[in-house]
Design a protein around this motif. Structure first.
Motif, PDB file in Angstrom:
ATOM      1  N   ALA A   5     -26.651  92.482  50.207  1.00  0.00           N
ATOM      2  CA  ALA A   5     -25.625  92.870  49.233  1.00  0.00           C
ATOM      3  C   ALA A   5     -25.678  91.966  48.012  1.00  0.00           C
ATOM      4  O   ALA A   5     -25.528  92.433  46.874  1.00  0.00           O
ATOM      5  CB  ALA A   5     -24.251  92.830  49.879  1.00  0.00           C
ATOM      6  N   THR A   6     -25.912  90.699  48.223  1.00  0.00           N
ATOM      7  CA  THR A   6     -26.012  89.754  47.111  1.00  0.00           C
ATOM      8  C   THR A   6     -27.221  90.076  46.234  1.00  0.00           C
ATOM      9  O   THR A   6     -27.121  90.073  45.001  1.00  0.00           O
ATOM     10  CB  THR A   6     -26.120  88.316  47.644  1.00  0.00           C
ATOM     11  N   ALA A   9     -26.535  93.190  44.233  1.00  0.00           N
ATOM     12  CA  ALA A   9     -25.601  92.902  43.140  1.00  0.00           C
ATOM     13  C   ALA A   9     -26.312  92.186  41.995  1.00  0.00           C
ATOM     14  O   ALA A   9     -26.078  92.482  40.822  1.00  0.00           O
ATOM     15  CB  ALA A   9     -24.433  92.072  43.653  1.00  0.00           C
ATOM     16  N   ASP A  12     -28.489  94.721  40.190  1.00  0.00           N
ATOM     17  CA  ASP A  12     -27.655  95.573  39.342  1.00  0.00           C
ATOM     18  C   ASP A  12     -27.269  94.843  38.059  1.00  0.00           C
ATOM     19  O   ASP A  12     -27.355  95.396  36.958  1.00  0.00           O
ATOM     20  CB  ASP A  12     -26.408  95.993  40.115  1.00  0.00           C
ATOM     21  N   ARG A  13     -26.858  93.596  38.210  1.00  0.00           N
ATOM     22  CA  ARG A  13     -26.473  92.811  37.029  1.00  0.00           C
ATOM     23  C   ARG A  13     -27.672  92.546  36.125  1.00  0.00           C
ATOM     24  O   ARG A  13     -27.546  92.506  34.904  1.00  0.00           O
ATOM     25  CB  ARG A  13     -25.844  91.501  37.472  1.00  0.00           C
TER      26      ARG A  13
END
Length: 90
Positions: A5-6, A9, A12-13
């Motif tokens: 998940a990290t 994320a 995505d960023r």
């Protein structure tokens, strides 16, 4: 599962950061290309290399004016990534 998940994320960023950094140059070149294209259509001058110099000058101008902000955006992202690596490495 938390690491996945990290990473997602951060990916995505990363995409948003790259997009935000590229948008000023792309929009300025789009506008210049459109204006030069309209001028070429109105004057019937169909020279392929005519759009190169104005787009190059526009790119240089945008990078001079907004390059600091774009680099600040990228460096803030890099600091966050390095902090995240340090946290996950513990």
């Amino acid at each position: 599962m938390d690491d996945t998940a990290t990473l997602l994320a951060l990916a995505d960023r990363m995409l948003w950061t790259a997009g935000l950094a590229a948008v000023p140059v792309l929009l300025a070149n789009l506008a210049v290309g459109l204006v030069v294209g309209i001028i070429q259509a109105a004057t019937s001058v169909n020279e392929q290399t005519l759009t190169f110099v104005p787009k190059l000058a526009t790119t240089a101008l945008v990078l001079v004016l907004l390059g600091g902000a774009m680099m600040g955006l990228a460096s803030d992202f890099l600091k966050d990534v390095m902090a995240q690596i340090a946290i996950s490495g513990r």
